[in-house]
Scaffold this motif. Structure first.
Motif, PDB file in Angstrom:
ATOM      1  N   VAL A   1       0.876  -1.172   0.000  1.00  0.00           N
ATOM      2  CA  VAL A   1       0.000   0.000   0.000  1.00  0.00           C
ATOM      3  C   VAL A   1       0.913   1.222   0.000  1.00  0.00           C
ATOM      4  CG1 VAL A   1      -1.748   1.301   1.258  1.00  0.00           C
ATOM      5  CG2 VAL A   1      -1.923  -1.187   1.101  1.00  0.00           C
TER       6      VAL A   1
ATOM      7  N   THR B   1      -1.168  -5.852  -0.518  1.00  0.00           N
ATOM      8  CA  THR B   1      -2.525  -5.929  -1.051  1.00  0.00           C
ATOM      9  C   THR B   1      -2.570  -6.668  -2.385  1.00  0.00           C
ATOM     10  OG1 THR B   1      -4.482  -4.656  -1.734  1.00  0.00           O
ATOM     11  CG2 THR B   1      -2.349  -3.635  -2.137  1.00  0.00           C
TER      12      THR B   1
ATOM     13  N   GLU C   1      -8.740   0.059   0.447  1.00  0.00           N
ATOM     14  CA  GLU C   1      -8.007  -0.088  -0.810  1.00  0.00           C
ATOM     15  C   GLU C   1      -8.968   0.296  -1.949  1.00  0.00           C
ATOM     16  OE1 GLU C   1      -5.416  -0.982  -3.826  1.00  0.00           O
ATOM     17  OE2 GLU C   1      -7.391  -1.905  -3.702  1.00  0.00           O
TER      18      GLU C   1
END
Ligand code: MN
Ligand code: MN
Length: 297
Positions: free
Chosen positions: A154, A197, A272
């Protein structure tokens, strides 16, 4: 007993005490996470233990599910239960204002590689941290490690320093390669927190807000709002708190009004942006001349 770099012996002891308490609390909380248990049960257990083992929370217990990365905590009377989720637990405590901040991911969903990617990135960085190291190189290590698992870090979340009663200060520890960061010094206390992620690697603000901190004290006429503000000033100072922490009628409404008036700053849940799953691993360390001491190990 001796100090470390810019930290006095007493400050080192406070950091160690905070880290030791946090380790116990985070392990207990992680143990509780299973389908059918509510987020609120875990948060309230952990926060009760914080008051037994430390001087207070550095911020509300964060329980982030799947594509949530940060700033999620249950609301008052929240009945949400864990299901087949990817659960990031992020807990912060302080002893005399000295902060420990750590996180772990509990996998009820079956994403072991994603969990391992964040943990491996954290471990790789912990091997590199020392006085004189540029935080940009740590970001490179995080990015390369997570990408080696086929995931993305991230990019717009980062690790941070902690100071007395301040849970987020410099130096910034990027989760991606940057040309030049900041040079670490002995006695710096930093929280390192890679996020991995399956998405494109960017978080944005969701619609819900449950976590706030004091922005600017001012006179407010509404009685409940005034009581909330007074409790914040007295108990939490500049540290983030949850709107569910006030044992007052209509406290959540008062909190929202205080945010509109600029007294409180809200931290919306960060998600996200492409809906990717997010895992997190975090430790707090004291930087030493030749490495680091992990206070939350
Ligand atoms: Mn944290
Ligand atoms: Mn942190």
């Amino acid at each position: 007993m001796s100090g470390i770099g810019s930290l006095s012996a007493e400050e080192v002891e406070h950091h160690r005490a905070a880290g030791e308490a946090l380790r116990t609390i985070l392990d207990e909380a992680a143990e509780m996470v299973e389908p059918g248990v509510t987020h609120l049960e875990v948060a309230e257990h952990a926060e009760a233990r914080i008051h037994e083992l430390a001087d207070g929370a550095a911020f509300p217990v964060n329980i982030s599910i799947d594509d949530e990365a940060s700033h999620a905590t249950p609301g008052q009377d929240d009945k949400t239960e864990f299901g087949e989720d990817l659960v990031c637990l992020d807990v912060g405590v302080h002893v005399n204002g000295y902060i420990a901040d750590a996180a772990t991911t509990v996998d009820l969903r079956g994403e072991p590689d994603l969990v391992e990617a964040a943990e491996a990135a954290l471990n790789a960085v912990l091997d590199e941290v020392a006085a004189g190291v540029d935080t940009g190189t740590l970001g490179t290590t995080i990015q390369e490690t997570i990408e080696s698992y086929g995931y993305t870090p991230v990019l717009n979340l980062s690790g941070h320093g902690v100071e007395q009663y301040d849970a987020h200060t410099g130096p910034n520890i990027p989760n991606r390669a940057v040309d030049r960061g900041q040079v670490l010094e002995a006695g710096d206390v930093v929280a390192i927190e890679p996020f991995a992620t399956t998405g494109r690697g960017k978080v944005g603000e969701g619609s819900a807000t449950e976590i706030y901190s004091l922005e600017r004290e001012r006179s407010v006429r509404d009685r409940t709002a005034r009581q909330v503000m007074e409790q914040v000033v007295e108990k939490y100072r500049t540290l983030p708190f949850a709107s569910r922490w006030f044992d007052l009628m209509r406290a959540e409404m008062a909190v929202r009004r205080l945010e509109q008036q600029g007294v409180l700053h809200g931290y919306p849940v960060l998600k996200e942006t492409t809906g990717g799953l997010v895992s997190q691993a975090e430790h707090t360390v004291i930087v030493t001349e030749d490495g680091c001491e992990i206070t939350t190990a």
